[in-house]
Design an enzyme around this catalytic site. Structure first.
Site, PDB file in Angstrom:
ATOM      1  N   HIS A  96       1.031  -1.322  -0.378  1.00  7.47           N
ATOM      2  CA  HIS A  96      -0.149   0.074  -0.086  1.00  7.47           C
ATOM      3  C   HIS A  96       0.747   1.130  -0.465  1.00  7.47           C
ATOM      4  CE1 HIS A  96       0.941  -0.431   4.543  1.00  7.47           C
ATOM      5  NE2 HIS A  96       0.791   0.532   4.026  1.00  7.47           N
ATOM      6  N   ASP A 123       0.064  -7.427   1.325  1.00  8.66           N
ATOM      7  CA  ASP A 123       0.207  -6.383   1.375  1.00  8.66           C
ATOM      8  C   ASP A 123       2.019  -6.374   0.556  1.00  8.66           C
ATOM      9  OD1 ASP A 123       0.211  -3.458   1.895  1.00  8.66           O
ATOM     10  OD2 ASP A 123       0.040  -3.397   3.385  1.00  8.66           O
ATOM     11  N   GLY A 140       3.496   6.406   8.787  1.00 14.85           N
ATOM     12  CA  GLY A 140       5.275   6.428   8.598  1.00 14.85           C
ATOM     13  C   GLY A 140       6.018   5.018   9.340  1.00 14.85           C
ATOM     14  N   SER A 170       4.940   2.051   8.256  1.00 15.15           N
ATOM     15  CA  SER A 170       4.212   1.148   6.967  1.00 15.15           C
ATOM     16  C   SER A 170       5.784   0.440   6.237  1.00 15.15           C
ATOM     17  CB  SER A 170       3.469   1.714   5.949  1.00 15.15           C
ATOM     18  OG  SER A 170       1.790   1.283   6.645  1.00 15.15           O
ATOM     19  N   SER A 199       1.998  -4.276   7.650  1.00 15.08           N
ATOM     20  CA  SER A 199       0.055  -3.377   6.944  1.00 15.08           C
ATOM     21  C   SER A 199       0.344  -2.314   7.480  1.00 15.08           C
ATOM     22  CB  SER A 199      -0.213  -4.980   6.555  1.00 15.08           C
ATOM     23  OG  SER A 199      -1.418  -4.445   5.701  1.00 15.08           O
TER      24      SER A 199
END
Length: 442
Positions: free
Chosen positions: A207, A237, A318, A320, A335
């Site tokens: 993502h 993801d 941030g 991720s 995720s």
């Protein structure tokens, strides 16, 4: 006087030997990763997963109709949920602990299938809670009263083992407007360095950016890292960011944990429920927690992602794409989730093994598949740990001198005491010999 001197020498030698043993133990503990909760700097894949392998092997042997998952208990022993006394006896004989439950894995899976087949409701998530033998369904504050009522009726129809819960914080991916990487879409965290043998990539969250997204090391967009060349979101993801120079030779298979230290990543593996894990992210740094569920489903506003790892590790915007790891093993990339690192919450991770298999890459520095087939001993249950190699355990991190110094100082002091005791004894023996010689030859 002579008796007192010998007693003192004996005490000194004993104290020195004890000091050597104590210092050696302190040094070994520091190298293996102390009990303070810091990420360990070892790549001992076998030692990390033996309890999990035993639990998984027993679940496989007994079957989904007689078991309902396995996890690691607080004492470090594997626990297997079973549905009958005979299965419990088999688990106990194998060295694990059995917990008799009402609902089998077959029944739990049928419940998640029913939830997945129902109309999608953004802001919801569910996972199997092995310890409580339930399906935990969570709905955040964005879920309307009507959708909540509809899902509650569905849960009642499935059975009394579906636990409906409301959460205070919404579920969201952790992208904001390991090391930070920047794009026009916002900021993410680098996950693991991976390679296909020719080119080098960053494995991160899907993502974070679509195909063709360009990533930089700075917010000004002057220091280019690379470009997203593959990925999947929603559904899964994960994504690959190919390094700008395409050269795999300089990339390191490590995760920075701060203070100039790093943990070497030697392979990818699947976690087990109850396992302690660590996450690194560009917003909140290194955080720890435990795995609470596997194969979780989260209905983000952007779409549904399945097969996720659910943990108690906190994360914020941030973080991720940042790495989830333990004992030198790559477990997943961040995720999304809910909550923050002040109030706590749940965080979900894309399993690294699933992403690596789909993308046709391996962890940088890990063995190739052919090398694994030739050299890796089978783990319990007949499954090989990906990237594991035969031979002695490798020290796989950059160890802090502050961690090793106390043990080394104790060893040095003990050696000095031994040398001093030996010198005193030798000097005494020489004097005694001279006195004896003088008496006999005078």
């Amino acid at each position: 006087m002579r008796h007192a001197r010998r007693s003192l020498q004996r005490i000194a030698r004993l104290a020195a030997v004890g000091g050597l043993l104590c210092g050696g133990l302190m040094t070994t503990t520091a190298m293996a990763g102390g009990p303070s909760g810091e990420p360990t700097a070892r790549g001992d894949a076998g030692a990390a997963h033996r309890p999990a392998d035993l639990g998984a092997s027993l679940v496989s042997q007994l079957g989904a109709s007689r078991t309902a998952g396995s996890w690691i208990g607080t004492d470090g022993r594997p626990v297997v949920a079973v549905t009958d006394a005979d299965a419990a006896a088999e688990v106990d004989r194998a060295g694990a602990r059995a917990k008799v439950v009402r609902h089998s894995m077959d029944r739990l899976r049928s419940a998640t299938d029913a939830l997945r087949a129902a109309p999608r409701v953004p802001g919801t998530a569910w996972a199997m809670d092995y310890a409580s033998n339930e399906i935990a369904v969570r709905a955040d504050t964005t879920v309307s009263a009507g959708d909540w009522s509809r899902m509650s009726r569905l849960a009642e129809g499935i059975g009394g083992f579906v636990d409906m819960q409301r959460t205070a914080e919404p579920f969201a991916t952790r992208l904001s407007g390991g090391d930070a990487v920047f794009a026009r879409s916002g900021r993410c965290s680098a996950g693991f360095n991976v390679t296909d043998g020719r080119r080098n990539f960053i494995l991160t969250a899907g993502h974070c950016g679509s195909l063709g997204t360009t990533w930089f090391r700075d917010t000004q967009g002057t220091d280019r890292v690379g470009t997203t060349t593959a990925g999947e979101f929603p559904g899964s993801d994960f994504s690959l960011v190919e390094y700008e120079n395409g050269d795999a030779s300089e990339a390191r298979g490590v995760v920075d944990i701060g203070d100039g230290r790093a943990v070497r990543i030697t392979a990818a593996a699947d976690p087990v429920v109850g396992q302690q894990v660590f996450r690194s992210g560009s917003t909140t740094g290194v955080r720890s927690g435990r795995v609470t569920a596997l194969n979780a489903t989260v209905n983000y506003p952007e779409g549904t992602v399945t097969g996720l790892i659910e943990t108690t590790v906190c994360a914020e915007q941030g973080d991720s794409g940042g790495p989830l790891f333990s004992q030198g093993l790559a477990l997943g990339v961040t995720s999304g989730g809910n909550g923050d690192c002040d109030t706590g919450g749940l965080t979900y991770f894309q399993p690294a093994t699933t992403a690596i298999a789909a993308l046709g890459v391996r962890v940088t520095g890990a063995a190739t598949a052919a090398e694994v087939d030739r050299s890796a001993p089978p783990a319990a249950g007949g499954a090989s740990v990906p990237g594991a190699s035969e031979g002695p355990t490798l020290t796989a991190g950059i160890l802090s001198s502050r961690t090793l110094a106390p043990g080394l100082l104790v060893i040095a002091a003990s050696l000095l005491v031994l040398m001093a005791a030996h010198w005193i004894r030798s000097a005494h023996d020489r004097r005694s010999y001279r006195r004896h010689y003088s008496r006999n030859w005078s």
